[in-house]
Design an enzyme around this catalytic site. Structure first.
Site, PDB file in Angstrom:
ATOM      1  N   SER A 112      40.777  41.819  36.583  1.00  0.00           N
ATOM      2  CA  SER A 112      39.990  42.825  37.770  1.00  0.00           C
ATOM      3  C   SER A 112      39.576  44.120  37.189  1.00  0.00           C
ATOM      4  O   SER A 112      40.220  44.851  36.532  1.00  0.00           O
ATOM      5  CB  SER A 112      41.332  42.890  38.836  1.00  0.00           C
ATOM      6  OG  SER A 112      41.738  42.066  39.253  1.00  0.00           O
ATOM      7  N   HIS A 170      35.748  39.889  40.840  1.00  0.00           N
ATOM      8  CA  HIS A 170      35.685  38.809  39.872  1.00  0.00           C
ATOM      9  C   HIS A 170      34.415  37.919  39.961  1.00  0.00           C
ATOM     10  O   HIS A 170      34.326  37.338  40.871  1.00  0.00           O
ATOM     11  CB  HIS A 170      36.788  37.824  39.982  1.00  0.00           C
ATOM     12  CG  HIS A 170      38.090  38.285  40.035  1.00  0.00           C
ATOM     13  ND1 HIS A 170      38.874  38.299  38.687  1.00  0.00           N
ATOM     14  CD2 HIS A 170      38.736  38.745  40.913  1.00  0.00           C
ATOM     15  CE1 HIS A 170      40.032  38.854  38.746  1.00  0.00           C
ATOM     16  NE2 HIS A 170      40.259  39.123  40.250  1.00  0.00           N
ATOM     17  N   HIS A 196      42.469  32.177  40.107  1.00  0.00           N
ATOM     18  CA  HIS A 196      43.806  32.207  40.310  1.00  0.00           C
ATOM     19  C   HIS A 196      44.608  31.017  41.083  1.00  0.00           C
ATOM     20  O   HIS A 196      44.010  30.628  41.765  1.00  0.00           O
ATOM     21  CB  HIS A 196      44.122  33.907  40.733  1.00  0.00           C
ATOM     22  CG  HIS A 196      43.648  34.786  39.915  1.00  0.00           C
ATOM     23  ND1 HIS A 196      42.257  35.278  40.415  1.00  0.00           N
ATOM     24  CD2 HIS A 196      44.052  35.641  39.222  1.00  0.00           C
ATOM     25  CE1 HIS A 196      41.826  36.255  39.582  1.00  0.00           C
ATOM     26  NE2 HIS A 196      43.050  36.585  38.952  1.00  0.00           N
ATOM     27  N   TYR A 230      46.779  31.819  43.373  1.00  0.00           N
ATOM     28  CA  TYR A 230      46.729  32.292  44.586  1.00  0.00           C
ATOM     29  C   TYR A 230      45.630  31.783  45.533  1.00  0.00           C
ATOM     30  O   TYR A 230      45.508  32.031  46.825  1.00  0.00           O
ATOM     31  CB  TYR A 230      47.132  33.878  45.002  1.00  0.00           C
ATOM     32  CG  TYR A 230      45.908  34.661  44.307  1.00  0.00           C
ATOM     33  CD1 TYR A 230      44.767  34.894  44.789  1.00  0.00           C
ATOM     34  CD2 TYR A 230      46.418  35.371  43.066  1.00  0.00           C
ATOM     35  CE1 TYR A 230      43.974  35.745  44.322  1.00  0.00           C
ATOM     36  CE2 TYR A 230      45.199  36.323  42.629  1.00  0.00           C
ATOM     37  CZ  TYR A 230      44.177  36.606  43.297  1.00  0.00           C
ATOM     38  OH  TYR A 230      43.221  37.322  42.481  1.00  0.00           O
ATOM     39  N   GLU A 231      44.379  31.532  44.790  1.00  0.00           N
ATOM     40  CA  GLU A 231      43.252  31.107  45.464  1.00  0.00           C
ATOM     41  C   GLU A 231      43.477  29.632  45.938  1.00  0.00           C
ATOM     42  O   GLU A 231      42.433  28.902  46.462  1.00  0.00           O
ATOM     43  CB  GLU A 231      41.998  31.314  44.919  1.00  0.00           C
ATOM     44  CG  GLU A 231      41.623  32.757  44.448  1.00  0.00           C
ATOM     45  CD  GLU A 231      40.579  32.881  43.502  1.00  0.00           C
ATOM     46  OE1 GLU A 231      39.380  32.953  43.820  1.00  0.00           O
ATOM     47  OE2 GLU A 231      40.910  33.057  42.164  1.00  0.00           O
ATOM     48  N   ALA A 287      44.673  42.972  34.861  1.00  0.00           N
ATOM     49  CA  ALA A 287      45.264  44.375  35.683  1.00  0.00           C
ATOM     50  C   ALA A 287      46.621  44.139  35.971  1.00  0.00           C
ATOM     51  O   ALA A 287      46.927  43.041  36.415  1.00  0.00           O
ATOM     52  CB  ALA A 287      44.432  44.484  36.851  1.00  0.00           C
ATOM     53  N   MET A 297      49.077  38.480  38.289  1.00  0.00           N
ATOM     54  CA  MET A 297      48.862  37.185  38.862  1.00  0.00           C
ATOM     55  C   MET A 297      47.977  36.238  37.875  1.00  0.00           C
ATOM     56  O   MET A 297      47.416  35.382  38.476  1.00  0.00           O
ATOM     57  CB  MET A 297      48.484  37.279  40.196  1.00  0.00           C
ATOM     58  CG  MET A 297      49.087  38.242  41.022  1.00  0.00           C
ATOM     59  SD  MET A 297      48.584  38.666  42.560  1.00  0.00           S
ATOM     60  CE  MET A 297      49.239  39.933  43.259  1.00  0.00           C
ATOM     61  N   SER A 298      48.102  36.617  36.651  1.00  0.00           N
ATOM     62  CA  SER A 298      47.171  35.593  35.859  1.00  0.00           C
ATOM     63  C   SER A 298      47.781  35.523  34.451  1.00  0.00           C
ATOM     64  O   SER A 298      48.785  35.818  33.741  1.00  0.00           O
ATOM     65  CB  SER A 298      45.774  36.568  35.640  1.00  0.00           C
ATOM     66  OG  SER A 298      46.073  37.666  35.225  1.00  0.00           O
ATOM     67  N   ASN A 317      48.697  50.361  38.220  1.00  0.00           N
ATOM     68  CA  ASN A 317      49.488  50.935  39.288  1.00  0.00           C
ATOM     69  C   ASN A 317      51.155  50.818  39.110  1.00  0.00           C
ATOM     70  O   ASN A 317      51.128  49.921  38.218  1.00  0.00           O
ATOM     71  CB  ASN A 317      49.108  50.475  40.745  1.00  0.00           C
ATOM     72  CG  ASN A 317      49.550  48.794  40.438  1.00  0.00           C
ATOM     73  OD1 ASN A 317      48.600  48.043  39.965  1.00  0.00           O
ATOM     74  ND2 ASN A 317      50.520  48.173  41.084  1.00  0.00           N
ATOM     75  N   HIS A 374      44.100  47.123  46.245  1.00  0.00           N
ATOM     76  CA  HIS A 374      43.271  46.484  45.417  1.00  0.00           C
ATOM     77  C   HIS A 374      42.205  47.320  44.996  1.00  0.00           C
ATOM     78  O   HIS A 374      41.973  47.264  43.653  1.00  0.00           O
ATOM     79  CB  HIS A 374      42.677  45.111  46.211  1.00  0.00           C
ATOM     80  CG  HIS A 374      41.949  44.255  45.061  1.00  0.00           C
ATOM     81  ND1 HIS A 374      42.573  43.640  43.754  1.00  0.00           N
ATOM     82  CD2 HIS A 374      40.567  43.905  45.063  1.00  0.00           C
ATOM     83  CE1 HIS A 374      41.497  43.254  43.229  1.00  0.00           C
ATOM     84  NE2 HIS A 374      40.181  43.388  44.013  1.00  0.00           N
TER      85      HIS A 374
HETATM   86  N1  HPA Z   1      51.484  43.370  41.086  1.00  0.00           N
HETATM   87  C1  HPA Z   1      51.006  42.242  40.841  1.00  0.00           C
HETATM   88  N2  HPA Z   1      49.653  42.109  40.216  1.00  0.00           N
HETATM   89  C2  HPA Z   1      48.978  43.296  40.208  1.00  0.00           C
HETATM   90  C3  HPA Z   1      49.754  44.631  40.146  1.00  0.00           C
HETATM   91  C4  HPA Z   1      50.827  44.482  40.846  1.00  0.00           C
HETATM   92  O1  HPA Z   1      51.424  45.567  41.086  1.00  0.00           O
HETATM   93  N3  HPA Z   1      48.751  45.382  40.099  1.00  0.00           N
HETATM   94  C5  HPA Z   1      47.486  44.745  39.451  1.00  0.00           C
HETATM   95  N4  HPA Z   1      47.890  43.557  39.538  1.00  0.00           N
END
Ligand code: HPA
Length: 265
Positions: free
Chosen positions: A25, A56, A78, A80-81, A108, A201-202, A225, A237
């Site tokens: 990301s 993406h 991902h 989640y999609e 990320a 998530m990847s 973050n 995001h």
């Molecule tokens: N959690 C999960 N996935 C992420 C995060 C997070 O805080 N930041 C970027 N991808």
């Protein structure tokens, strides 16, 4: 001979990269730094799932980085999609099909270990597969996972990073979660207890797939973050993409130094 899983446009025939990069990301801007590059939308490659998440774009870039041929996948899909772990890992099988033997997976990630700082990069030393899904489901593929992330390449990257100005490379454990929602503060505390330093998530399905194919793997998390509850701020995001864009420049500096020598490590 077994039929190839993917069919690429013939313009790509003149490229034979040994190093492949998967961009997470907000890190897509990295591809602007490639020279002599050719971009192919995923939709032009038969057999690849198409990505749709914001940030993406879904393109494959062939080009050179500091004189070395590489291929970079901008945008990934991902779970989640709604894709399976096997579909998510398609890019890795595609890279392998075209001759890539070392893969650099970037993402990320949220910070779970409060000693880490947003904007920094973390070399993945190991992972926790908390999504509990595998790209290898369907066959008895009992691969060893003692060193998923190449020890020698990690040592090499750390040595390179230590010689760079204003660049600090951390190292730690990445936890893979399903998403798409970010974690709750209680989940972030749980992840820390389990031994995670970052969460995302990847990457894990691709790393597993790459090891199953005998490829060398590097994982790099852009810490965008603090995980929920660590800073008192809500997660967004947009912030993840913004921090990623800044950090992409540091990634370029690191890879520009490291990639030309990576084949020999
Ligand atoms: N959690 C999960 N996935 C992420 C995060 C997070 O805080 N930041 C970027 N991808």
């Amino acid at each position: 001979m077994e039929e190839a899983e993917f069919a690429l446009p013939s313009e790509t025939d003149s490229f034979s990269p040994k190093i492949g990069l998967v961009l997470g990301s907000g890190l897509g801007g990295f591809t602007d730094s490639l020279s002599d590059s050719l971009s192919i939308p995923y939709s032009d490659i038969e057999g690849l799932p198409e990505s749709g998440a914001p940030g993406h774009a879904g393109q494959l870039h062939f080009g050179t980085l500091a004189g070395s041929e590489i291929v970079a996948a901008q945008g990934r899909v991902h779970i989640y999609e709604g894709w399976s772990a096997k579909e998510v890992a398609s890019t890795v099988r595609l890279f392998h099909q075209i001759g890539v033997r070392t893969i650099i997976l970037t993402n990320a990630a949220g910070i779970v270990n409060a000693n880490l700082k947003p904007g920094r990069w973390m070399l993945i030393s190991d992972h926790l597969n908390l999504a509990r899904q595998s790209p290898l489901t369907g066959a008895a593929t009992f691969i060893d996972q003692t060193d998923v992330y190449s020890r020698s390449l990690r040592e090499f990257l750390k040595a390179e990073a230590s010689e760079m100005e204003d660049f600090r490379l951390s190292e730690g454990v990445y936890a893979w979660v399903n998403g798409p929602e970010y974690e709750t503060p209680a989940e972030v505390r749980m992840l820390r207890t389990l031994g995670a330093d970052a969460v995302g998530m990847s990457t894990v399905p691709e790393a597993i797939q790459a090891r199953a194919l005998g490829m060398r793997v590097i994982g790099l998390s852009c810490l965008t973050n603090y995980g929920a509850g660590l800073s008192g701020q809500p997660l967004s995001h947009d912030e993840v993409v913004e921090v990623g864009m800044q950090a992409a420049k540091d990634l370029f500096r690191l890879l520009e130094r490291a990639v030309p020598a990576m084949g020999e490590v």
